[in-house]
Design a protein around this motif. Structure first.
Motif, PDB file in Angstrom:
ATOM      1  N   UNK A 414     -18.980 -68.915  64.731  1.00 48.74           N
ATOM      2  CA  UNK A 414     -19.399 -70.010  65.607  1.00 48.74           C
ATOM      3  C   UNK A 414     -19.709 -71.265  64.801  1.00 48.74           C
ATOM      4  N   UNK A 415     -20.468 -71.116  63.734  1.00 53.19           N
ATOM      5  CA  UNK A 415     -20.852 -72.276  62.930  1.00 53.19           C
ATOM      6  C   UNK A 415     -19.642 -72.957  62.297  1.00 53.19           C
ATOM      7  N   UNK A 416     -18.640 -72.182  61.935  1.00 60.37           N
ATOM      8  CA  UNK A 416     -17.468 -72.764  61.276  1.00 60.37           C
ATOM      9  C   UNK A 416     -16.634 -73.630  62.217  1.00 60.37           C
ATOM     10  N   UNK A 417     -16.866 -73.520  63.517  1.00 61.91           N
ATOM     11  CA  UNK A 417     -16.150 -74.390  64.451  1.00 61.91           C
ATOM     12  C   UNK A 417     -16.502 -75.855  64.212  1.00 61.91           C
ATOM     13  N   UNK A 418     -17.764 -76.126  63.868  1.00 61.26           N
ATOM     14  CA  UNK A 418     -18.168 -77.509  63.586  1.00 61.26           C
ATOM     15  C   UNK A 418     -18.349 -77.762  62.095  1.00 61.26           C
ATOM     16  N   UNK A 419     -18.733 -76.727  61.360  1.00 61.57           N
ATOM     17  CA  UNK A 419     -19.059 -76.905  59.939  1.00 61.57           C
ATOM     18  C   UNK A 419     -18.136 -76.022  59.090  1.00 61.57           C
ATOM     19  N   UNK A 420     -16.876 -76.423  58.944  1.00 62.70           N
ATOM     20  CA  UNK A 420     -15.913 -75.529  58.289  1.00 62.70           C
ATOM     21  C   UNK A 420     -16.143 -75.323  56.804  1.00 62.70           C
ATOM     22  N   UNK A 421     -16.844 -76.247  56.151  1.00 66.10           N
ATOM     23  CA  UNK A 421     -16.889 -76.158  54.689  1.00 66.10           C
ATOM     24  C   UNK A 421     -18.256 -76.458  54.089  1.00 66.10           C
ATOM     25  N   UNK A 422     -19.330 -76.366  54.883  1.00 68.04           N
ATOM     26  CA  UNK A 422     -20.648 -76.558  54.284  1.00 68.04           C
ATOM     27  C   UNK A 422     -21.206 -75.205  53.844  1.00 68.04           C
TER      28      UNK A 422
END
Length: 510
Positions: A414-422
């Motif tokens: 879910x988080x990678x949908x908006x934050x792919x590389x943090x």
């Protein structure tokens, strides 16, 4: 509907002598009793002929004293074309559950596919199977006294097409059946009775749905098992089996999004039916048993009773997001009460700009449910998570380490949908005197998530356990408050001093 009035038992029984065995979780009987070919329903088949449907019942032995026992109904696979209620996996599941104190039933149902072989005729076959399965639910509930079934704890499961049928019993509503199908085959719930065909949970073994919208908020819990190399029925949504496109992974994701109690057990490098490997199917049964145990009415947690129990706290976060202009590239620190009580988090992690979002007592399904609302309003440099500790609490509703891992994976997804590389940093679950009895499970969970994180880009773990264990590997009591769970003021100083250097190193803070 026929009422059952007679018993014929075929298998003798013996009791497993183990004072530590726990009913519904452990094997308590070596052998069980079975009753074969019980008529439960008649319906018109594809040929237009009336068919008699039968079921086999698997029971704890006669000396079992429990008067109300949970029921599991098993539906076999076979592409809606073939197979029977007697099969290797059917027997493994039904025998294994009866040995643990359940009543289990394996049913047959109408088979056959119209020669057109279209997606539409497969959906018709699915509806016919759901109709027969609902009739089986009603029959067994009607005969609850004879079989000593607790009608408030009726579960359904299946494999392959049987799993699709079980999911249909649990989630499909009449209005979702096309009129062209219901006009041809009748109502989804064909048996007129005051008895409900409602079930209280569903287990999906390598099945799929045609539409995820069948699953709705407030629906029953679901547990799924699937091989990730299944070339027959998709574990994901990468292809379709005659219109059944949404496999176990999207079903799991949908359940988490809706806040339904759920679990998922994937098997890497494994095909349909788990390649019919006994060891894999046995491992699946063990995980299913563990999950079922947490869903029994006496074991349900507050979290299972209501996914929105911390909604007021999340609404406060929503208000803060609207009222405060947080700096770009802040670090979100979120999690359960360990984070909520970390009052000096901003000072400990300085010079990083921190958004502090601890809530609860929350568990990991609640983190999965709320993570978008917590994280997505912000532009973040990194996310620090502490979750999973309230899923291992020395209670009957504890999740298995594997289930915590799989839910954590979905949080990351879910988080990678908006934050792919943090960077996303997971704080390993820390030891405490109160939960020391499950430290082995906590360590197993920590290891699983540590290994998973090491295999993924931008995922990290940080640990505090060595700071809170003495030379004999026991929790240091002076660092904990009166509840023997959370840290006291001195403990939080140790916590902050231990975590900050690790987080600073990951984020390259000089």
């Amino acid at each position: 509907m026929r009422t059952f009035k007679w018993f014929v038992f075929f298998i003798s029984c013996s009791f497993v002598s183990d004072s530590f065995a726990q009913r519904y979780k452990d094997v308590i009987y070596e052998r069980i009793d079975t009753l074969s070919d019980v008529p439960y329903h008649r319906s018109v088949g594809l040929s237009g002929q009336m068919q008699q449907h039968l079921l086999d019942v698997y029971l704890p032995p006669q000396q079992d004293t429990s008067m109300k026992r949970p029921l599991m109904i098993f539906i076999h696979g076979g592409g809606f074309r073939n197979n029977t209620k007697v099969g290797a996996f059917n027997g493994l599941v039904c025998t294994g559950l009866a040995q643990r104190g359940y009543v289990a039933a394996s049913i047959d149902y109408r088979l056959g596919i119209d020669s057109s072989n279209s997606d539409e005729v497969y959906f018709e076959a699915f509806v016919r199977a759901v109709q027969d399965a609902k009739a089986a639910v009603k029959y067994l509930k009607e005969n609850a006294l004879a079989f000593r079934i607790d009608t408030a704890q009726v579960f359904i499961m299946g494999s392959s097409a049987g799993a699709m049928t079980a999911l249909g019993v649990a989630y499909l509503d009449q209005y979702e059946v096309p009129v062209s199908v219901s006009s041809k085959w009748g109502l989804l719930d064909p048996v007129k009775s005051t008895i409900s065909s409602k079930v209280h949970g569903v287990v999906n073994c390598w099945g799929a749905l045609t539409n995820l919208s069948f699953m709705k908020e407030g629906d029953v819990p679901v547990f799924s098992v699937h091989g990730e190399m299944d070339k027959t029925v998709p574990f994901d949504s990468s292809y379709s089996w005659h219109g059944f496109k949404y496999g176990s992974l999207p079903i799991f994701e949908r359940a988490l999004k809706l806040g339904l109690p759920t679990g998922y057990l994937p098997f890497p490098n494994t095909g349909h039916t788990l390649d019919s490997k006994k060891e894999k199917q046995g491992a699946a049964l063990n995980e299913i048993v563990h999950w079922l145990f947490t869903q029994l009415k006496n074991n349900k947690s507050t979290g299972n009773a209501g996914i929105k129990r911390f909604e007021k706290e999340i609404l406060v976060f929503d208000s803060l997001n609207n009222a405060i202009n947080y700096p770009e590239n802040s670090v979100l620190v979120t999690g359960s009460s360990f984070v909520r009580l970390w009052k000096n988090v901003a000072a400990d992690l300085a010079p990083l700009s921190v958004i502090h979002r601890g809530y609860g007592g929350s568990n990991i399904p609640e983190m999965a449910y709320y993570i978008e609302r917590i994280a997505f309003p912000h532009n973040l440099k990194a996310i620090v998570l502490y979750t999973g500790s309230n899923d291992l609490t020395v209670s009957n509703n504890d999740k298995s380490p594997v289930q915590i891992l799989e839910t954590y994976k979905q949080i990351i997804h879910t988080l990678r949908k908006k934050f792919p590389a943090i960077p996303i940093i997971w704080i390993e679950i820390s030891p405490s005197p109160r939960r020391w009895k499950v430290w082995d499970k906590i360590e197993e969970t920590n290891t699983l998530i540590r290994e998973y994180s090491a295999s993924q880009p931008f995922l990290h773990t940080v640990a505090v356990k060595n700071a809170f264990l003495d030379e004999s590997n026991q929790p240091i009591g002076k660092y904990f408050g009166k509840d023997n769970l959370h840290y006291n003021e001195e403990g939080y100083v140790i916590w902050g001093n231990t975590l900050a250097p690790q987080i600073h190193k990951i984020l390259d803070v000089k």
